[in-house]
Design an enzyme around this catalytic site. Structure first.
Site, PDB file in Angstrom:
ATOM      1  N   CYS A 201       0.803  -1.222   0.000  1.00 16.24           N
ATOM      2  CA  CYS A 201       0.000   0.000   0.000  1.00 16.24           C
ATOM      3  C   CYS A 201       0.833   1.268   0.000  1.00 16.24           C
ATOM      4  O   CYS A 201       0.513   2.225  -0.707  1.00 16.24           O
ATOM      5  CB  CYS A 201      -0.987  -0.006   1.156  1.00 16.24           C
TER       6      CYS A 201
ATOM      7  N   HIS B 101      -2.785   1.563   6.893  1.00 16.29           N
ATOM      8  CA  HIS B 101      -3.052   1.501   5.460  1.00 16.29           C
ATOM      9  C   HIS B 101      -2.807   2.889   4.890  1.00 16.29           C
ATOM     10  O   HIS B 101      -3.127   3.899   5.516  1.00 16.29           O
ATOM     11  CB  HIS B 101      -4.481   1.037   5.182  1.00 16.29           C
TER      12      HIS B 101
ATOM     13  N   ASP C 236      -7.408   5.603  -3.752  1.00 15.31           N
ATOM     14  CA  ASP C 236      -6.641   4.497  -3.175  1.00 15.31           C
ATOM     15  C   ASP C 236      -6.287   3.522  -4.283  1.00 15.31           C
ATOM     16  O   ASP C 236      -7.169   2.952  -4.926  1.00 15.31           O
ATOM     17  CB  ASP C 236      -7.466   3.811  -2.090  1.00 15.31           C
TER      18      ASP C 236
END
Length: 758
Positions: free
Chosen positions: A325, A392, A415
């Site tokens: 991530c 995250h 994202d």
């Protein structure tokens, strides 16, 4: 005008010419070509275009684009921002008089099928007028100066022009003579047109200059990692001005499927980029992998910047291995800033992954109070359980939202980490901060998913065949998710990994303070719009709770040290309680998934009324050193089941094994075009020989990404390495360094480098 596709030409030309560009030796070749053209045209009586000077450096400075290396290293690239004016000098083979003698037309084309009505082509007649007359959302042109055979022309770019590479052609003929011979020149020059946060009519307009300097122009920053509440900033070289980045961005946009006429919309462009940074649906930038097996690529933790990833993708046109991530988010940050969209990297600590979009995160326990793991048959019907990641990382991009009601513009979440599909693809956002904060899950895009990440409740269920669905709800925790949301604040980057002077807590931008009425209203507003969430929130908890549990919260543990897991229990009832205790300690991936069990202890605590007792488990360095994985996270979990009641309690403590920072010393003043000696050092903290040692270095604008093998380092010994930097221009940047070996990895350091004029 015949149709052309500038993207294929751009990518082919760039990949074939990259090394030549690095050597900067094309200027003489171009000069010779222009001399030949000039000699051929000088004898003609018809007006002809000898050359056009797009004045790349002058225009780049005016458009806040002077740091793009393409401007310095290529004579055939112009980097501009829409909504601004740029100048070009047209030279003819005869005296210029555009209002009476010659008729000059300019053609700007974008995409494979340029069309004026779709906004992908402009036909500009240079009539000799000296003022701009059209509004900001239209092309226009004026003559600034005529001098002999040259005319200086200024062009207005619309504020909604598609973003990407435009091609240019010019045509000249005798004025007022329809049958006169026309001379058309197409130019090899690539005109990059970017978003313009400096222009109030652009959809990416950001009012504050300090914010623009950070979120558009800063090329080194931080990605915050760790576990709540112990966080640290990981330096990252975004490098958005590197000469490989803009062409790589064009390749990604071309592969995204977004039509040329839609590439002026920051909503659609940012959504497409969130899809293209991962490779799940297409030939995107990065392959995601979380299993710890990275032999056929590079471990995600061993990247320290975006430039090498972007250039590798451009050269090979294949997805780069591997990312997680923070790598996805850091690269997406590079791409957005390169294209002119204000962007920042955001880290959410204790980030929920709500697989069924019910808003609560469900944890399941069996009849004995043991947690049911992911692969158990009691997991959700899809076979995937909800989870909470230690952290995250995603991105915020700044834009207006004309597709939403008033008040929902500003920061938007995108994202690139492939978690769940949206509209059939692994993409996420843009989701408005204000929509997330208000629980407006009816507003696009993907607000329910992001809302759950930052503000879901954690619901614990116990196996009970006597109730519908087979599980009874025991407890609900309303403040376990979204504990802290961080980004790097505008301003100088701190050069210590654990320094907090450059971090900004933006939790309040995503949700009201935990426990307030506004926070509950937000989550319940969202729940009312989701059928599965309504069912969960309507179910009562059934646990009788008369034992108070707590687990000791530790700070970072220096590598090589031992630590203790400590449970404290207190009986607040007037009856005897017997507690079955399971204590486990495991190395963890940052997603919350267990890597290796380090230690386990089972025990029982007998509590008299109003009595307090503790239980502990000692964890030694020899227990954990060989079992650490990326980010060096360890999670201790204590599960307690009270025999006499239905109370079940699970507590956890997340800690990070701390490694020493790398020390970087600049040994003399940094002056342009002179060697700058530096020293890199650290003390080996473990009693093992370090082998297969490598330093990774990156300093955008001063040094391209570099890997340097170094000799073995003795147990508890000192590593020292010296080298020279060779700055080619005046610049303020940050040198980012990472050390890896077989026994010890991910040691990092950073140092500000200020290069002065000679």
């Amino acid at each position: 005008m015949p149709t052309v596709n500038p993207y294929n030409e751009l990518i082919n030309r760039f990949t074939n010419d990259l090394e030549v560009c690095r050597r900067e030796d094309r200027d003489l070749e171009i000069e010779n070509e222009l001399n030949e053209i000039t000699r051929a045209f000088s004898a003609s009586k018809e007006p002809k275009i000898v050359c056009v000077d797009f004045q790349p450096r002058l225009n780049a400075a005016y458009h806040h684009c002077d740091r793009y290396e393409l401007v310095d290293r290529r004579t055939d690239c112009v980097v501009l921002r829409r909504g601004g004016m740029f100048s070009m000098v047209v030279e003819l083979n005869q005296q210029v008089n555009l209002s009476a003698e010659q008729q000059l037309k300019l053609y700007f084309s974008f995409g494979p099928r340029p069309n004026v009505k779709k906004g992908t082509q402009a036909h500009l007649l240079v009539s000799g007028k000296t003022t701009i007359e059209k509004t900001h959302d239209d092309w226009d042109v004026k003559v600034a100066k005529e001098n002999g055979k040259q005319a200086t022309i200024e062009v207005q770019i619309p504020t909604d022009a598609p973003v990407g590479v435009w091609s240019v052609a010019a045509e000249v003929s005798r004025r007022n003579q329809p049958e006169a011979e026309r001379h058309l020149r197409r130019f090899d020059t690539h005109v990059y047109i970017l978003f313009n946060p400096w222009n109030e009519n652009d959809g990416t307009y950001l009012p504050e200059e300090l914010m623009r300097q950070e979120y558009v122009l800063e090329d080194v920053g931080k990605v915050f990692v760790g576990s709540y509440p112990h966080t640290r900033g990981r330096h990252w070289a975004f490098g958005q001005f590197d000469d490989a980045v803009l062409p790589a961005c064009m390749l990604l946009l071309e592969r995204s499927g977004v039509k040329a006429e839609a590439r002026g919309d920051p909503v659609r462009v940012s959504r497409a980029l969130s899809k293209m940074v991962n490779s799940n649906d297409d030939s995107g930038l990065l392959v995601g992998k979380w299993d710890g097996e990275y032999e056929d690529g590079r471990a995600p933790a061993k990247w320290i910047g975006s430039i090498e990833i972007m250039e590798t993708y451009l050269r090979t046109r294949q997805s780069v291995k591997y990312g997680q991530c923070w790598v996805f988010a850091a690269c997406l940050n590079t791409i957005c800033r390169a294209l002119g969209m204000p962007c920042r990297v955001v880290t959410n600590f204790a980030s929920a992954h709500d697989t069924n979009i019910s808003l609560p995160i469900d944890e399941y326990f069996d009849e004995d109070g043991d947690k049911i793991e992911e692969n158990d048959r009691y997991a959700d019907p899809a076979g995937i359980r909800d989870s909470i990641w230690n952290f995250h990382v995603w991105n915020d991009v700044w834009m207006s939202r004309p597709d939403l009601p008033d008040g929902f513009g500003g920061w938007q979440v995108i994202d690139a980490t492939p978690q769940e599909t949206s509209d059939g693809s692994y993409q996420c956002g843009p989701a408005s901060h204000e929509a997330i904060k208000q629980g407006r899950v009816d507003l696009k895009y993907d607000v329910p998913f992001v809302l759950a990440e930052v503000n879901a409740d954690v619901v614990r269920w116990r196996k009970d065949d006597s109730v519908e669905g087979g599980f009874a709800k025991m407890t609900t925790q309303t403040s376990s998710v979204g504990r802290l949301i961080l980004t790097k604040k505008a301003g100088p980057v701190a050069t210590g990994g654990f320094f907090k002077s450059d971090r900004e807590d933006i939790t309040w931008e995503y949700k009201p303070p935990e426990g307030t009425r506004a926070e509950r209203v937000s989550i319940l507003t969202a729940a009312r719009r989701t059928r599965t969430a309504r069912q969960v929130f309507d179910m009562p908890s059934e646990a009788k709770e008369d034992i108070v549990f707590s687990i000791e919260d530790r700070d970072q543990v220096p590598i090589g040290d031992n630590f203790t897991v400590m449970l404290t229990t207190k009986n607040t009832s007037t009856e005897v309680r017997t507690i079955n205790v399971v204590m486990t300690c495991a190395s963890m991936y940052y997603t919350g998934a267990k890597a290796h069990t380090i230690k386990r202890h089972d025990g029982e605590i007998h509590l008299e009324p109003n009595q307090t007792k503790t239980m502990s488990m000692e964890v030694y360095y020899s227990d954990y050193y060989s079992k650490l994985v990326d980010h060096d996270l360890i999670k201790s979990i204590v599960i307690c089941n009270v025999n006499e009641t239905t109370q079940c309690w699970a507590g956890e403590d997340n800690l990070e094994v701390h490694k020493p920072d790398i020390q970087i010393d600049i040994l003399s003043a940094a002056v342009v075009k002179k060697p700058v000696p530096i020293k890199i050092s650290f003390d080996n903290p473990i009693p093992l020989m370090l082998t297969n040692c490598v330093l990774i270095l990156d300093a955008p604008g001063v040094m391209r990404p570099k890997r340097v093998p170094i000799k073995n380092i003795a147990p508890k010994g000192k590593m020292t390495f010296e080298m020279n930097l060779n700055p080619g221009r005046v610049i303020n940047t940050t040198l980012v360094v990472q050390f890896n070996s077989k026994q010890l990895h991910n040691l990092t350091g950073a140092k500000k480098v200020v290069v002065s004029p000679a």
